[in-house]
Design a protein around this motif. Sequence first.
Motif, mmCIF file in Angstrom:
data_model
loop_
_atom_site.group_PDB
_atom_site.id
_atom_site.type_symbol
_atom_site.label_atom_id
_atom_site.label_comp_id
_atom_site.label_asym_id
_atom_site.label_seq_id
_atom_site.Cartn_x
_atom_site.Cartn_y
_atom_site.Cartn_z
ATOM 1 N N LYS A 39 0.812 -1.219 0.000
ATOM 2 C CA LYS A 39 0.000 0.000 0.000
ATOM 3 C C LYS A 39 0.844 1.268 0.000
ATOM 4 C CE LYS A 39 -3.315 -2.971 1.466
ATOM 5 N NZ LYS A 39 -3.045 -4.383 1.708
ATOM 6 N N LEU B 142 0.257 4.645 -16.203
ATOM 7 C CA LEU B 142 -0.567 5.474 -15.327
ATOM 8 C C LEU B 142 0.007 6.879 -15.237
ATOM 9 C CD1 LEU B 142 -2.656 4.643 -12.544
ATOM 10 C CD2 LEU B 142 -0.924 6.225 -11.850
ATOM 11 N N ARG C 49 -6.104 -7.623 -8.185
ATOM 12 C CA ARG C 49 -5.779 -6.605 -9.175
ATOM 13 C C ARG C 49 -4.681 -5.667 -8.684
ATOM 14 N NH1 ARG C 49 -9.008 -4.188 -12.893
ATOM 15 N NH2 ARG C 49 -8.777 -2.157 -11.934
ATOM 16 N N PHE C 50 -4.564 -5.538 -7.406
ATOM 17 C CA PHE C 50 -3.822 -4.395 -6.897
ATOM 18 C C PHE C 50 -2.744 -4.777 -5.899
ATOM 19 C CE2 PHE C 50 -5.057 -0.510 -8.466
ATOM 20 C CZ PHE C 50 -4.535 0.477 -7.682
ATOM 21 N N HIS C 51 -3.171 -5.292 -4.770
ATOM 22 C CA HIS C 51 -2.230 -5.583 -3.699
ATOM 23 C C HIS C 51 -1.978 -7.080 -3.722
ATOM 24 C CE1 HIS C 51 -2.562 -1.530 -2.778
ATOM 25 N NE2 HIS C 51 -3.685 -1.563 -2.115
ATOM 26 N N CYS D 59 -4.715 4.269 -2.437
ATOM 27 C CA CYS D 59 -4.873 3.220 -3.449
ATOM 28 C C CYS D 59 -6.269 3.182 -4.057
ATOM 29 C CB CYS D 59 -4.573 1.854 -2.869
ATOM 30 S SG CYS D 59 -3.625 1.826 -1.369
ATOM 31 N N THR E 23 -2.050 10.277 -16.224
ATOM 32 C CA THR E 23 -2.316 11.376 -15.286
ATOM 33 C C THR E 23 -1.578 12.640 -15.710
ATOM 34 O OG1 THR E 23 -0.613 10.423 -13.907
ATOM 35 C CG2 THR E 23 -2.861 9.980 -13.277
ATOM 36 N N ARG F 160 -3.346 -0.304 -19.274
ATOM 37 C CA ARG F 160 -2.922 -0.727 -17.944
ATOM 38 C C ARG F 160 -3.779 -1.885 -17.450
ATOM 39 N NH1 ARG F 160 -4.609 1.053 -13.024
ATOM 40 N NH2 ARG F 160 -3.163 0.702 -11.307
ATOM 41 N N TYR G 3 -4.403 -0.087 9.681
ATOM 42 C CA TYR G 3 -3.797 1.097 10.283
ATOM 43 C C TYR G 3 -4.621 1.622 11.458
ATOM 44 C CZ TYR G 3 -1.779 1.232 5.575
ATOM 45 O OH TYR G 3 -1.172 0.925 4.399
ATOM 46 N N TYR H 111 1.349 2.586 -4.186
ATOM 47 C CA TYR H 111 0.253 1.747 -4.643
ATOM 48 C C TYR H 111 0.165 1.655 -6.154
ATOM 49 C CZ TYR H 111 -1.591 6.441 -3.901
ATOM 50 O OH TYR H 111 -1.753 7.793 -3.849
ATOM 51 N N VAL H 112 1.088 2.308 -6.847
ATOM 52 C CA VAL H 112 1.085 2.153 -8.300
ATOM 53 C C VAL H 112 2.094 1.081 -8.720
ATOM 54 C CG1 VAL H 112 1.478 3.391 -10.441
ATOM 55 C CG2 VAL H 112 0.222 4.451 -8.630
#
Lengths: 325, 398, 383
Positions: free
Chosen positions: B87, B134, B175-177, C63, B138, B161, C135, B90-91
């Motif tokens: 986290k 990304l 998808r992310f973490h 995120c 942006t 992406r 957190y 996060y990109v």
Amino acid sequence: MSGLVHGAQYAVMIVSSLLAVIAIGIWFERKFAGRMQSRLGPTIVGPVGLLQPLADVVKLLQKEDIVPKDADRALFDLAPLLAVLFSLGAAAVVPFSPTAVAADLDIGVLFILAIGALMVIPTFAAGWASNNKFALLGGMRAVAQSVSYAVPLVLVVMVPVILSGSMRVSEIVTFQSEHHWFAVWPIIPGLPAFALFFIAMLAESNRIPFDIPEAESELVAGITTEYTGAKFVLFYMAEYVHTLVGSAVGAALFLGGWDGPFKPGLHWMVLKTLLLFTAVYWVRWTLLRFRSDQLMDLCWKRLVPIAVGLVFLAAAWVQFVPGAR
Amino acid sequence: MTEGLQSARRGAIDPHLSIRHYDADADLMLLHFGPQHPSTHGVFRMDLYLDGEVIVKATPFLGYLHRGVEKLCEKLTYVQQTPVVDKNDYVSPMINEQALNMAFEKLLKLEVPRRARWLRTLLAELQRLASHLLWLGTFTLDLGGALGGGSTLFLHCFRERELILDLFEELTGSRFHYNTHTIGGNRHDLPAGLAAKVEVALAAIAARLGEYEDLSLGHAIFQARTKGVGTLDSDLALELGITGPILRASGVDHDLRRDAPYHAYDELTVNVATEHAGDCFARASVRFAEMRESIRLCRAVLEGLPEGPIAASKAVRLPTAVKIASGQVYVGIEGPRGEIGTFVIAGGDTPTTPYRLKIRAPSMHALAAIPYVMPGATLSDAVAILGSLDPIMGEVDR
Amino acid sequence: MAVSDTRRVLPVVRDESALPYEHPLYRSLLGVPGLSVATAVLDQLLEWGARNSLWVFPMATSCCGIELMSAAASRVDLDRMGTIVRATPRQADVMVIAGTITTKMAPRVKALWDQMPEPKWAVAMGSCAISGDFYRNLYPVVPGIDTILPVDVYIPGCPPNPEALMHGLLRLQEKIKARTGAPAPRDPVLAAAQLAAAIAVSSNDRSDEPVGEEQELLVQAPDEVPFTEIASDYDTILREQFAVGEFPADGAPIIPAARHHELARTLRASGYRQLVYIVATHCKAKALGKTSPERYEVAYGLRSLGKGSNVASWRVQLEPGASVPSLVGLFAGADFQEREQFDLVGVRFDGHPDLRRIMLADDYEGHPLHKDFPADAPCAPWR
């Protein structure tokens, strides 16, 4: 007296049809932008999302009306009204067909320019009255931009006036239908003048690449940062009206207005206006934004000299080409 | 106060001077830019003193996303930390995880199997590609606005992406973490057929990259907005500790993938792109070159991916499985924004938790450049400069 | 309530202040006899408009903000249901809180929420906005945005997929149709008490003893080869100019505070031009060494450039209350780094021109990475 009645009739007709066109225009723009961005745009509200602009307006009208603390209340309320008024004003002298014109002034072109120049007042008033730094910066940018771009705009509008020898918009259109559209012949200065008119119109109506008074990524929402609900609707509408009327003026001055093959009439004028309107959005969803000093640079160092040159060329054409007028 | 000055710009600008020093009458506009602003890439705030549109002084403020990650890491065991660092930046979570686990592996003197190292290279390069896409999106959004041409390129970059995120989702289930790296290797091996899908996604992105280059680097307005804007000379960049694409755009030929190889980079050739102008345009073109290089590296990895185990022989399952008695290491690797590093002090009260863990955030050093590059630029340039520095507040504030 | 029977609805406390906003004109129209049919139709129309044009204010902090952007992007395309993102709160209807809200950010979130015109709704996207995620027990994080705002829809996930966000907005549409107001925000004092109780329970549950069969991966013996690789040029500098003869096994060489600035300057002149890290650590007595007293350790790392790049690192040990010379004069990048270490650990840097807090609010008390600072420190919901 009958002139007044006639004018009032057409004024009502033109205003109501403009507003209807804008409602569909907003939907069209969102679908158009969606397709450019490989997505769908509104699909759920109403058939193919057609009712989306209506839902937006119904929603915005019922929002709370917030006036920021220490805002200039009178100006803050007046600005959106003036914006709509001035942006609609120019439509009065634009002939949509030989008869469909609210007021066929003999100084029509001058009237359009004057009303267009007035647009800077509500814009700056909104920026000033909001008591918000982002809005103030937006207002200052708008003043600089509108005043500067009025110069090339006035100059290129002189080209059709010189070529046709009249300031009455309907006469300019009639001249084009009898000779050639000015965007086509004389190709110099006609076509460059039309291109310059399009650029200046984008700048006058604060469209990308000249939308620096709004510039969401820099100024949050520029002059409209503090506006909520109904007042925001007015600004939103004024923006579209300004673009649409600008397109109509361009169609009348350079693209021969109601003139067209087969059967000249209102439909050609509407078609040309909508084509120009679409072109504005095509540009909008493609280009990035200029910086304010680059905008000035473009105006004073490129557009103004070219426009002056075009005026001289138009005068020379009328003077030296036999049968030009 | 500065000694042995190397950068002329640093001599000219002292960010700690009071605004009264610039303007005795204080006739400037103070604009709070952020912490909630469409172009601050998260919750970053700068206080800009404006003379008209021109910035006289810029002061950055951090900490609006300070979540106490380092305190949390002192509480968690070594095995539990991976999902936490996801986290931060996060990109590019993959590269965060690698920087963290490589530090623990170094403390344990653990040899990572060859296939795992190649797999990590693949994931790192895919992640770099996704992160730069990304950034491009942006950045053009900053230049063109959400209601204009900027958003068109933005949405196209996001479309590409998504192709990479789909691959990661198939590999890790998220998808992310991802939480796919562990101490000593990787958790998930490539499922059957994923290599072919990677090829397809890479081909699609490679085919469209040229188009995006035309719309950005090749476009007159883009050039007008970025060339000569936010110039950062190499001396100042080095003094600030700036790494990654921003440093390379200032003319310093330095890339940890080539200069201090890790993973499989010692077996591959990494071509490092550099530019000399040091402005926003140079930073953009370096990132474009890196995207191309990442595609090439991904293909090279897929070609040479060795067989074998993807984790060290002893599997890590329990949270308390890893115990480290003492030691102190720093490991830095090349992330999309520069050197992502992890500094760990092991030991202390319990052998399963670190005594101190610090994450080196490249974006934090990049943001330190703001007081030096902003003065003299306009408000519009400020947005372009901030976009080209590509900060991710999650890792800046932690 | 027009909610289907199969769905269980939790009883909602109706708070007058949380009822949907009504335009004054609407209220006066209700008084006119015979207008009830017309107002009923008008009501439907207004509700239809509000439901189908949910403009989002992105309170995107971390995120989840990226997934919010993904949801607006081509694959999911929130514009299909008329949802667009507005940058100004004045023109938005839904605040999507996407990401962790810290105590420093919370007052700003509240201010932005207050700037939004009624009727307005709030969506808590992701576990950080819902509860603070992992957190939540830490010093700077708000344990759930619903201690500040009335939240209408919670979308769980870390982060929720873009499809989940769209689903959440569709549920919000149902809610607008059913005209159920959001519950009032949780009482901050009560929430803090609940949180403290939860922490007490969870810390009773937790033990550091391993569960089940313990797998020992590796225990590092301290007397092996040092962790810090010392490049030959750095080694020469240390030996010849700083008379450091032997290097400790558990970390970087220790340099006296008086000479550390000189070392940094020497290293910079010999090619170590990039400041990599400054890490301060508070070591309690007997921590990291059986006999060592309470102290601060500040570790520095400088990197050389080009092929064979390596980090030259050293440590400075300080007694409590002592300070270390600042490196800001040599490395501009040390400015933020030293401020961060001062803020979080409490080490003072001599000669730093502007040694203020950087991460925490200026009026914050204590240094969270100091070892005496409690690991589970429930904060006031927001300050």
